[in-house]
Design a protein around this motif. Sequence first.
Motif, PDB file in Angstrom:
ATOM      1  N   SER A  54      13.079 -30.618 -17.284  1.00 38.89           N
ATOM      2  CA  SER A  54      12.238 -30.303 -18.446  1.00 38.89           C
ATOM      3  C   SER A  54      13.071 -30.244 -19.715  1.00 38.89           C
ATOM      4  CB  SER A  54      11.500 -28.972 -18.234  1.00 38.89           C
ATOM      5  OG  SER A  54      12.392 -27.868 -18.254  1.00 38.89           O
ATOM      6  N   LEU A  55      14.293 -29.722 -19.622  1.00 43.96           N
ATOM      7  CA  LEU A  55      15.171 -29.692 -20.789  1.00 43.96           C
ATOM      8  C   LEU A  55      15.605 -31.102 -21.182  1.00 43.96           C
ATOM      9  CD1 LEU A  55      17.416 -26.566 -20.104  1.00 43.96           C
ATOM     10  CD2 LEU A  55      15.810 -26.880 -21.996  1.00 43.96           C
ATOM     11  N   SER A  56      15.742 -31.992 -20.196  1.00 42.37           N
ATOM     12  CA  SER A  56      16.079 -33.381 -20.503  1.00 42.37           C
ATOM     13  C   SER A  56      15.036 -33.986 -21.426  1.00 42.37           C
ATOM     14  CB  SER A  56      16.160 -34.209 -19.218  1.00 42.37           C
ATOM     15  OG  SER A  56      17.244 -33.823 -18.431  1.00 42.37           O
ATOM     16  N   ALA A  57      13.756 -33.698 -21.146  1.00 44.04           N
ATOM     17  CA  ALA A  57      12.680 -34.225 -21.971  1.00 44.04           C
ATOM     18  C   ALA A  57      12.588 -33.480 -23.294  1.00 44.04           C
ATOM     19  CB  ALA A  57      11.349 -34.140 -21.224  1.00 44.04           C
ATOM     20  N   ARG A  58      12.773 -32.160 -23.260  1.00 45.26           N
ATOM     21  CA  ARG A  58      12.661 -31.353 -24.473  1.00 45.26           C
ATOM     22  C   ARG A  58      13.817 -31.628 -25.433  1.00 45.26           C
ATOM     23  NH1 ARG A  58      11.305 -26.319 -20.892  1.00 45.26           N
ATOM     24  NH2 ARG A  58       9.157 -25.843 -21.456  1.00 45.26           N
TER      25      ARG A  58
ATOM     26  N   ILE B  51       6.640 -20.250 -33.382  1.00 42.51           N
ATOM     27  CA  ILE B  51       5.879 -21.058 -32.428  1.00 42.51           C
ATOM     28  C   ILE B  51       6.590 -21.103 -31.088  1.00 42.51           C
ATOM     29  CG2 ILE B  51       6.874 -23.352 -32.874  1.00 42.51           C
ATOM     30  CD1 ILE B  51       3.135 -22.495 -32.435  1.00 42.51           C
ATOM     31  N   ALA B  52       7.915 -20.930 -31.093  1.00 43.02           N
ATOM     32  CA  ALA B  52       8.657 -20.898 -29.833  1.00 43.02           C
ATOM     33  C   ALA B  52       8.387 -19.607 -29.068  1.00 43.02           C
ATOM     34  CB  ALA B  52      10.151 -21.044 -30.098  1.00 43.02           C
ATOM     35  N   ILE B  53       8.383 -18.471 -29.764  1.00 40.68           N
ATOM     36  CA  ILE B  53       8.122 -17.184 -29.098  1.00 40.68           C
ATOM     37  C   ILE B  53       6.725 -17.177 -28.492  1.00 40.68           C
ATOM     38  CG2 ILE B  53       7.809 -14.707 -29.477  1.00 40.68           C
ATOM     39  CD1 ILE B  53      10.023 -14.889 -31.603  1.00 40.68           C
ATOM     40  N   LEU B  54       5.740 -17.620 -29.262  1.00 45.01           N
ATOM     41  CA  LEU B  54       4.386 -17.716 -28.719  1.00 45.01           C
ATOM     42  C   LEU B  54       4.319 -18.790 -27.638  1.00 45.01           C
ATOM     43  CD1 LEU B  54       2.248 -17.481 -31.990  1.00 45.01           C
ATOM     44  CD2 LEU B  54       2.692 -15.678 -30.320  1.00 45.01           C
ATOM     45  N   GLY B  55       5.061 -19.868 -27.856  1.00 42.80           N
ATOM     46  CA  GLY B  55       5.054 -20.971 -26.902  1.00 42.80           C
ATOM     47  C   GLY B  55       5.637 -20.599 -25.556  1.00 42.80           C
ATOM     48  N   MET B  56       6.482 -19.578 -25.514  1.00 42.51           N
ATOM     49  CA  MET B  56       7.028 -19.141 -24.232  1.00 42.51           C
ATOM     50  C   MET B  56       5.911 -18.656 -23.313  1.00 42.51           C
ATOM     51  SD  MET B  56      10.489 -17.201 -25.556  1.00 42.51           S
ATOM     52  CE  MET B  56      11.026 -16.592 -23.950  1.00 42.51           C
ATOM     53  N   ALA B  57       4.928 -17.955 -23.865  1.00 41.71           N
ATOM     54  CA  ALA B  57       3.790 -17.488 -23.061  1.00 41.71           C
ATOM     55  C   ALA B  57       2.911 -18.669 -22.637  1.00 41.71           C
ATOM     56  CB  ALA B  57       2.962 -16.474 -23.849  1.00 41.71           C
ATOM     57  N   THR B  58       2.708 -19.611 -23.566  1.00 43.58           N
ATOM     58  CA  THR B  58       1.911 -20.795 -23.232  1.00 43.58           C
ATOM     59  C   THR B  58       2.598 -21.632 -22.172  1.00 43.58           C
ATOM     60  OG1 THR B  58       1.138 -20.831 -25.533  1.00 43.58           O
ATOM     61  CG2 THR B  58       0.724 -22.792 -24.196  1.00 43.58           C
TER      62      THR B  58
ATOM     63  N   LEU C 175       6.705 -27.811 -32.052  1.00 44.94           N
ATOM     64  CA  LEU C 175       5.930 -28.266 -30.902  1.00 44.94           C
ATOM     65  C   LEU C 175       6.549 -29.506 -30.297  1.00 44.94           C
ATOM     66  CD1 LEU C 175       3.466 -28.549 -29.020  1.00 44.94           C
ATOM     67  CD2 LEU C 175       2.315 -29.753 -30.883  1.00 44.94           C
ATOM     68  N   TYR C 176       6.923 -30.446 -31.153  1.00 39.66           N
ATOM     69  CA  TYR C 176       7.488 -31.693 -30.629  1.00 39.66           C
ATOM     70  C   TYR C 176       8.766 -31.415 -29.839  1.00 39.66           C
ATOM     71  CZ  TYR C 176       9.199 -36.444 -30.318  1.00 39.66           C
ATOM     72  OH  TYR C 176       9.660 -37.640 -29.826  1.00 39.66           O
ATOM     73  N   SER C 177       9.527 -30.415 -30.248  1.00 39.98           N
ATOM     74  CA  SER C 177      10.785 -30.121 -29.569  1.00 39.98           C
ATOM     75  C   SER C 177      10.571 -29.344 -28.274  1.00 39.98           C
ATOM     76  CB  SER C 177      11.710 -29.336 -30.502  1.00 39.98           C
ATOM     77  OG  SER C 177      12.911 -29.019 -29.841  1.00 39.98           O
ATOM     78  N   ASN C 178       9.884 -28.174 -28.348  1.00 44.54           N
ATOM     79  CA  ASN C 178       9.798 -27.347 -27.129  1.00 44.54           C
ATOM     80  C   ASN C 178       8.649 -27.734 -26.209  1.00 44.54           C
ATOM     81  OD1 ASN C 178       7.351 -25.729 -27.725  1.00 44.54           O
ATOM     82  ND2 ASN C 178       8.592 -24.781 -29.331  1.00 44.54           N
TER      83      ASN C 178
ATOM     84  N   LEU D 171      11.972 -19.989 -19.791  1.00 46.83           N
ATOM     85  CA  LEU D 171      13.380 -20.018 -20.183  1.00 46.83           C
ATOM     86  C   LEU D 171      13.715 -21.338 -20.873  1.00 46.83           C
ATOM     87  CD1 LEU D 171      16.246 -18.826 -20.129  1.00 46.83           C
ATOM     88  CD2 LEU D 171      16.508 -19.774 -17.818  1.00 46.83           C
ATOM     89  N   GLY D 172      13.095 -22.418 -20.419  1.00 51.74           N
ATOM     90  CA  GLY D 172      13.335 -23.711 -21.040  1.00 51.74           C
ATOM     91  C   GLY D 172      12.925 -23.750 -22.504  1.00 51.74           C
ATOM     92  N   VAL D 173      11.794 -23.128 -22.842  1.00 54.19           N
ATOM     93  CA  VAL D 173      11.350 -23.062 -24.241  1.00 54.19           C
ATOM     94  C   VAL D 173      12.370 -22.289 -25.068  1.00 54.19           C
ATOM     95  CG1 VAL D 173       9.556 -22.231 -25.812  1.00 54.19           C
ATOM     96  CG2 VAL D 173       8.919 -23.202 -23.596  1.00 54.19           C
ATOM     97  N   PHE D 174      12.857 -21.176 -24.517  1.00 56.20           N
ATOM     98  CA  PHE D 174      13.834 -20.339 -25.225  1.00 56.20           C
ATOM     99  C   PHE D 174      15.115 -21.121 -25.502  1.00 56.20           C
ATOM    100  CE2 PHE D 174      17.440 -17.407 -25.205  1.00 56.20           C
ATOM    101  CZ  PHE D 174      17.056 -16.502 -26.182  1.00 56.20           C
ATOM    102  N   ILE D 175      15.640 -21.790 -24.493  1.00 59.15           N
ATOM    103  CA  ILE D 175      16.883 -22.541 -24.662  1.00 59.15           C
ATOM    104  C   ILE D 175      16.709 -23.658 -25.685  1.00 59.15           C
ATOM    105  CG2 ILE D 175      18.514 -24.092 -23.515  1.00 59.15           C
ATOM    106  CD1 ILE D 175      18.058 -22.462 -20.954  1.00 59.15           C
TER     107      ILE D 175
END
Length: 486
Positions: free
Chosen positions: A86-90, A117-124, A283-286, A316-320
Amino acid sequence: MLNDIVTFINDLLWNKGLSVLWESEDAISTVQVPILAVMLVLGGLWFTFKLGFVQIRHFGHMFSIMKGSQKSDKSGISSFQALCTSLSARVGTGNLAGVAVAISLGGSGSIFWMWMIAILGMATGFAESVLGQLYKVRDENGEYRGGPAYYIQQGLNKRWLAVLFSLCLFLGYGFIFSAVQANTITDALNHAYDIPTQYSGLVIIVLAGLIVIGGFRAIAKFAEWIVPFMAVTYVLVALAITFINIQLVPAMLYDIITSAFGLQEAGAGALGAAIKNGIQRGLYSNEAGSGSVPHAAAGATPNPNHPVSQGYVQMLGVFIDTMILCTCTAVVILLAGGSNGEQMEGIRLTQTAMSSHLGDFGGDFVAAAISLFAFTSVVANYAYGESNLHMFKLDNKIGRGVYTLGYLLMIFWGSKASLPQVWAMADMALGLMTIINIIAIVWMTPTIVAISKDYFIKRDRGERPEYSTGDCQIQGETETGIWDQK
């Protein structure tokens, strides 16, 4: 005509939205907030509250879940491989070129909104990854596959919506996004070394082809080795630059915060640009909420054997991706004074900033970093598209062959296309995917909450959380044989 269609769709998704009045010291202005951005923010807030602020309360557990994460079996890859895939794609153009675009168009304040958007995106990301793992299936080789199309079909029984998502994903991750990554690689190499784009494009095709021909498991093994190396190297360089310019850091942080809320001279115009570009590029990144990451989550054999464990892994992937890697790029650019660009400069803004810190080595480092970051995304994007072949009973030699050919041809096209044109098509595909996925996961909130509570309760009792069919009430049905035994 194609450009007109893409522009029209992107206007609906990204530019036309709610009108918000913003009052500054000088005047009252109207700021347009894109509808898609509103959906993502509301979706992030929705799952943050529904899951009891899981990204904050269980922040430490998000890391501890990675213990024993290298275990896999014949059906699935390991949790660590799923995270790296997932990090490879992100981790790609969004982390280097995308952050540069956000700063160039939205100023330093866009970084603050990228963080939000990353903090909220972690829950999503947690929610969609839980569903991806829960409703996974086995393909003709007995390996796990899954994603939004599968949980839409099995959980909501909406075959037509599942097919529509799969088509958008094929358009986006199967074809266009790889073109975007190839475009950034060839542009960076051309800018740094004057290498003709068609030559570097051919090299990308050959290298990508050698990896993806081995399928999802080969891609996961490649990611497992390369992602940690490139991420740690990039962070170390950014930390070194930060320490060298430590006296400028307080002013940089102050500029980010004040610009984020339109408190500087530009006022409302700067606020609107900061919000729009920060959220869009974030959004495009995470990729949280877009429906891409559940494909990696579904391919794993979780440890412990519970769908929620993959929610933590991908959270964790969104956070990184955003809170660490995107922030590194932002710091490098802002410490070089690069927040006043007037047009989309993409990767070249990042290269210029790095060169100002490290001299000629800076340009070489960014060229190498973006080539590696983007190439891993090119490879991982193939895996996401390949995961959806099973939806159409095309997970066979002919189906994979046709898909692979189209994928490689799009890489070559992307290596020569103009940057604005490629970015516009990528935004369109991502926007369409995201709308479908956000609607689906909100619709499936009862299942997400129920299975998450099952994990939380078992963990709080001191048990090792394991899931079996019937442990809690879910929407629809999972595939027979996946969760029937602990």
